[in-house]
Design a protein around this motif. Structure first.
Motif, PDB file in Angstrom:
ATOM      1  N   ASP A  77       0.852  -1.181   0.000  1.00 20.90           N
ATOM      2  CA  ASP A  77       0.000   0.000   0.000  1.00 20.90           C
ATOM      3  C   ASP A  77       0.889   1.233   0.000  1.00 20.90           C
ATOM      4  O   ASP A  77       1.820   1.331   0.791  1.00 20.90           O
ATOM      5  N   ASP A  78       0.629   2.185  -0.902  1.00 23.11           N
ATOM      6  CA  ASP A  78       1.520   3.332  -1.021  1.00 23.11           C
ATOM      7  C   ASP A  78       1.080   4.530  -0.185  1.00 23.11           C
ATOM      8  O   ASP A  78       1.627   5.620  -0.313  1.00 23.11           O
ATOM      9  N   ARG A  79       0.092   4.347   0.698  1.00 19.65           N
ATOM     10  CA  ARG A  79      -0.280   5.432   1.592  1.00 19.65           C
ATOM     11  C   ARG A  79       0.720   5.539   2.732  1.00 19.65           C
ATOM     12  O   ARG A  79       1.576   4.684   2.908  1.00 19.65           O
ATOM     13  N   SER A  80       0.595   6.605   3.504  1.00 18.10           N
ATOM     14  CA  SER A  80       1.508   6.775   4.621  1.00 18.10           C
ATOM     15  C   SER A  80       1.274   5.693   5.667  1.00 18.10           C
ATOM     16  O   SER A  80       0.215   5.062   5.715  1.00 18.10           O
ATOM     17  N   LEU A  81       2.274   5.515   6.499  1.00 14.35           N
ATOM     18  CA  LEU A  81       2.182   4.542   7.587  1.00 14.35           C
ATOM     19  C   LEU A  81       0.945   4.772   8.435  1.00 14.35           C
ATOM     20  O   LEU A  81       0.206   3.851   8.760  1.00 14.35           O
ATOM     21  N   LEU A  82       0.699   6.032   8.780  1.00 11.20           N
ATOM     22  CA  LEU A  82      -0.411   6.314   9.685  1.00 11.20           C
ATOM     23  C   LEU A  82      -1.762   6.131   9.016  1.00 11.20           C
ATOM     24  O   LEU A  82      -2.726   5.722   9.650  1.00 11.20           O
ATOM     25  N   ALA A  83      -1.831   6.415   7.719  1.00  9.97           N
ATOM     26  CA  ALA A  83      -3.091   6.204   7.016  1.00  9.97           C
ATOM     27  C   ALA A  83      -3.460   4.730   7.030  1.00  9.97           C
ATOM     28  O   ALA A  83      -4.627   4.358   7.138  1.00  9.97           O
ATOM     29  N   ILE A  84      -2.456   3.885   6.935  1.00  9.36           N
ATOM     30  CA  ILE A  84      -2.697   2.447   6.958  1.00  9.36           C
ATOM     31  C   ILE A  84      -3.009   1.979   8.373  1.00  9.36           C
ATOM     32  O   ILE A  84      -3.899   1.166   8.603  1.00  9.36           O
ATOM     33  N   THR A  85      -2.290   2.526   9.342  1.00 10.49           N
ATOM     34  CA  THR A  85      -2.459   2.094  10.726  1.00 10.49           C
ATOM     35  C   THR A  85      -3.876   2.313  11.219  1.00 10.49           C
ATOM     36  O   THR A  85      -4.444   1.478  11.913  1.00 10.49           O
ATOM     37  N   LEU A 113     -12.428  -8.218  24.178  1.00 14.36           N
ATOM     38  CA  LEU A 113     -11.696  -7.020  23.779  1.00 14.36           C
ATOM     39  C   LEU A 113     -12.085  -6.645  22.352  1.00 14.36           C
ATOM     40  O   LEU A 113     -12.490  -7.508  21.565  1.00 14.36           O
ATOM     41  N   PRO A 114     -11.978  -5.353  21.989  1.00 13.28           N
ATOM     42  CA  PRO A 114     -12.298  -4.952  20.615  1.00 13.28           C
ATOM     43  C   PRO A 114     -11.494  -5.747  19.593  1.00 13.28           C
ATOM     44  O   PRO A 114     -10.318  -6.053  19.808  1.00 13.28           O
ATOM     45  N   HIS A 115     -12.143  -6.074  18.489  1.00 15.30           N
ATOM     46  CA  HIS A 115     -11.472  -6.834  17.432  1.00 15.30           C
ATOM     47  C   HIS A 115     -10.305  -6.031  16.868  1.00 15.30           C
ATOM     48  O   HIS A 115     -10.380  -4.806  16.730  1.00 15.30           O
ATOM     49  N   TRP A 116      -9.222  -6.730  16.519  1.00 12.24           N
ATOM     50  CA  TRP A 116      -8.017  -6.081  16.005  1.00 12.24           C
ATOM     51  C   TRP A 116      -7.504  -6.889  14.824  1.00 12.24           C
ATOM     52  O   TRP A 116      -6.964  -7.975  14.996  1.00 12.24           O
ATOM     53  N   ASP A 117      -7.687  -6.356  13.620  1.00  9.55           N
ATOM     54  CA  ASP A 117      -7.245  -7.053  12.413  1.00  9.55           C
ATOM     55  C   ASP A 117      -5.724  -7.159  12.369  1.00  9.55           C
ATOM     56  O   ASP A 117      -5.006  -6.313  12.902  1.00  9.55           O
ATOM     57  N   GLU A 118      -5.234  -8.176  11.667  1.00  3.36           N
ATOM     58  CA  GLU A 118      -3.785  -8.365  11.568  1.00  3.36           C
ATOM     59  C   GLU A 118      -3.102  -7.172  10.914  1.00  3.36           C
ATOM     60  O   GLU A 118      -2.013  -6.769  11.325  1.00  3.36           O
ATOM     61  N   ILE A 119      -3.741  -6.585   9.908  1.00  3.48           N
ATOM     62  CA  ILE A 119      -3.138  -5.426   9.256  1.00  3.48           C
ATOM     63  C   ILE A 119      -2.927  -4.294  10.246  1.00  3.48           C
ATOM     64  O   ILE A 119      -1.900  -3.615  10.250  1.00  3.48           O
ATOM     65  N   GLN A 120      -3.896  -4.088  11.126  1.00  3.00           N
ATOM     66  CA  GLN A 120      -3.780  -3.025  12.117  1.00  3.00           C
ATOM     67  C   GLN A 120      -2.714  -3.353  13.158  1.00  3.00           C
ATOM     68  O   GLN A 120      -1.989  -2.467  13.614  1.00  3.00           O
ATOM     69  N   ILE A 121      -2.620  -4.619  13.526  1.00  5.88           N
ATOM     70  CA  ILE A 121      -1.593  -5.026  14.487  1.00  5.88           C
ATOM     71  C   ILE A 121      -0.209  -4.785  13.904  1.00  5.88           C
ATOM     72  O   ILE A 121       0.669  -4.191  14.543  1.00  5.88           O
ATOM     73  N   ARG A 122      -0.012  -5.228  12.667  1.00  2.70           N
ATOM     74  CA  ARG A 122       1.298  -5.083  12.032  1.00  2.70           C
ATOM     75  C   ARG A 122       1.667  -3.616  11.857  1.00  2.70           C
ATOM     76  O   ARG A 122       2.815  -3.211  12.092  1.00  2.70           O
ATOM     77  N   ALA A 123       0.704  -2.800  11.454  1.00  6.79           N
ATOM     78  CA  ALA A 123       0.975  -1.376  11.266  1.00  6.79           C
ATOM     79  C   ALA A 123       1.238  -0.680  12.598  1.00  6.79           C
ATOM     80  O   ALA A 123       2.109   0.192  12.696  1.00  6.79           O
ATOM     81  N   THR A 124       0.494  -1.056  13.628  1.00  2.68           N
ATOM     82  CA  THR A 124       0.722  -0.484  14.957  1.00  2.68           C
ATOM     83  C   THR A 124       2.119  -0.825  15.455  1.00  2.68           C
ATOM     84  O   THR A 124       2.807   0.015  16.049  1.00  2.68           O
ATOM     85  N   MET A 125       2.559  -2.040  15.198  1.00  2.00           N
ATOM     86  CA  MET A 125       3.900  -2.435  15.626  1.00  2.00           C
ATOM     87  C   MET A 125       4.968  -1.628  14.903  1.00  2.00           C
ATOM     88  O   MET A 125       5.980  -1.241  15.502  1.00  2.00           O
TER      89      MET A 125
END
Length: 238
Positions: free
Chosen positions: A6-14, A192-204
């Protein structure tokens, strides 16, 4: 660019849901990176304390406090990743950013010694001003940090919704897949609120980035101190 990146910024993806995983490190890879950062943190703490209390200057004390805080925060963050605790993990990015902001604030303060003592006593930097007369509020600190580390202001703004009570917290009770525009469905109250893998990876990635900023500032300060000591120890030319 790989098709799955994805070519968006890190935060846009997070902080936005996307369908395809970008070209991010896996959870395991980011975990390994943070464990290496923990080792670097321990090494730095050992270097700062090698000469005992007498060898620790005022700013050294602040850097040391930031490193000890970071050590605990990294351990806690990894635990939150394992537990899939999104709301706690997201706010921990700001812990690292907060420490980095205070370190850089003391480097640009008009009264650095007084500010360091104030911070170590639990005070806020906003009561002090920088060399240009601007108050050292959070806006000044994160924008100044952004001049060294360009993502700082965006990460600061994006994580504010997790540090302070906001709609991000109540959003965690909606079951996204089961809900419809005309019918909202709650999740189980004990889940706990659901947390997709994409969001976990981007948060890390965001957490690794914030931690690297803090470590970089600490490394630079330690290197500067070493160079100063070597200069003082060097005999003058006769």
């Amino acid at each position: 660019m790989p098709e799955d990146r994805d070519d968006r910024s890190l935060l846009a993806i997070t902080y936005a849901s996307i369908e395809k995983l970008p070209d991010y490190p896996s959870i395991e890879q980011s975990t390994a990176t943070l464990i290496e950062m923990l080792k670097d943190t321990v090494d730095l703490i050992a270097e700062f304390t090698a000469q005992g209390p007498a060898g620790i200057g005022r700013f050294d004390s602040l850097v040391l406090a930031a490193l000890i805080r970071s050590q605990s925060t990294v351990v806690g963050f990894l635990a939150m990743i394992e537990q899939r605790n999104k709301l706690c993990a997201q706010s921990m990015i700001r812990f690292q950013l907060d420490s980095a902001m205070r370190l850089i604030g003391c480097l640009i303060a008009a009264e650095p010694e007084e500010l360091i003592e104030h911070i170590l006593n639990g005070g806020k930097p906003s009561k002090f001003k920088d060399l240009s007369g601007q108050p050292l509020n959070d806006f000044r600190l994160h924008t100044r940090l952004s001049s060294e580390y360009p993502e700082a202001s965006r990460i600061y703004e994006q994580t504010s919704g997790y540090v302070h009570l906001s709609v991000r917290h109540i959003a965690g009770i909606w079951a996204a897949e089961a809900s419809r525009p005309d019918r909202l469905v709650f999740t189980s109250p004990d889940a706990l609120p659901h947390w997709d893998e994409i969001q976990i990876r981007a948060t890390m990635v965001g957490f690794v980035w914030a931690t690297s900023c803090l470590l970089d500032l600490a490394f630079k300060w330690q290197k500067g101190q070493q160079n100063a000591s070597e200069t003082e120890a060097r005999p003058e030319n006769t």
